[in-house]
Design a protein around this motif. Structure first.
Motif, PDB file in Angstrom:
ATOM      1  N   ASN A 164     -33.014   7.349   2.106  1.00 16.42           N
ATOM      2  CA  ASN A 164     -32.454   7.393   0.757  1.00 16.42           C
ATOM      3  C   ASN A 164     -31.502   6.226   0.511  1.00 16.42           C
ATOM      4  OD1 ASN A 164     -33.458   9.278  -0.978  1.00 16.42           O
ATOM      5  ND2 ASN A 164     -31.700  10.654  -0.840  1.00 16.42           N
ATOM      6  N   ASP A 165     -30.743   5.851   1.536  1.00 12.72           N
ATOM      7  CA  ASP A 165     -29.798   4.730   1.405  1.00 12.72           C
ATOM      8  C   ASP A 165     -30.522   3.438   1.038  1.00 12.72           C
ATOM      9  OD1 ASP A 165     -27.758   6.457   2.051  1.00 12.72           O
ATOM     10  OD2 ASP A 165     -27.543   5.742   4.121  1.00 12.72           O
ATOM     11  N   GLU A 172     -31.252   3.646  -2.622  1.00  9.63           N
ATOM     12  CA  GLU A 172     -30.011   3.500  -3.385  1.00  9.63           C
ATOM     13  C   GLU A 172     -29.539   2.045  -3.418  1.00  9.63           C
ATOM     14  OE1 GLU A 172     -27.063   6.364  -2.183  1.00  9.63           O
ATOM     15  OE2 GLU A 172     -28.491   8.016  -2.416  1.00  9.63           O
ATOM     16  N   GLU A 221     -28.962  -0.228  -6.727  1.00  9.17           N
ATOM     17  CA  GLU A 221     -27.734  -0.998  -6.974  1.00  9.17           C
ATOM     18  C   GLU A 221     -28.057  -2.460  -7.280  1.00  9.17           C
ATOM     19  OE1 GLU A 221     -24.758  -0.548  -3.921  1.00  9.17           O
ATOM     20  OE2 GLU A 221     -24.987   1.626  -3.926  1.00  9.17           O
TER      21      GLU A 221
END
Length: 94
Positions: free
Chosen positions: A70-71, A74, A78
């Motif tokens: 998930n990071d 994300e 960003e």
């Protein structure tokens, strides 16, 4: 930073389309396409009281053997927001 110009619905549509395209491109650059089973991006851009709000909802289905976290997604989002800020600064500031 210069003030945001008054945005029309056409401007919001252009911003949404740009953000969708750039987010899609960045996510697929970070996640191997063979691991993506499905990718759906929902963009909601609103302009009220001289404030622009752009939200993204990412629905991504990955292959069960994928090691994407998930990071990672994300961070891609960003990066897309950074590109969106640059686009808005170049095209919608007075």
């Amino acid at each position: 930073m210069n003030k945001l110009k008054k945005l029309t619905q056409e401007d919001l549509d252009t911003i949404s389309e740009y953000f969708s395209d750039i987010a899609n491109d960045i996510i697929l650059a970070k996640v191997p396409s063979k691991e993506v089973l499905d990718l759906d991006l929902q963009i909601n851009a609103t302009y009220d009281d001289e404030e622009l709000d752009v939200n993204i909802d990412v629905d991504i289905a990955l292959d069960e053997l994928s090691n994407i976290k998930n990071d990672d997604i994300e961070l891609a989002i960003e990066e897309a927001y950074t590109k969106l800020d640059e686009f808005i600064d170049e095209n919608y500031r007075e």
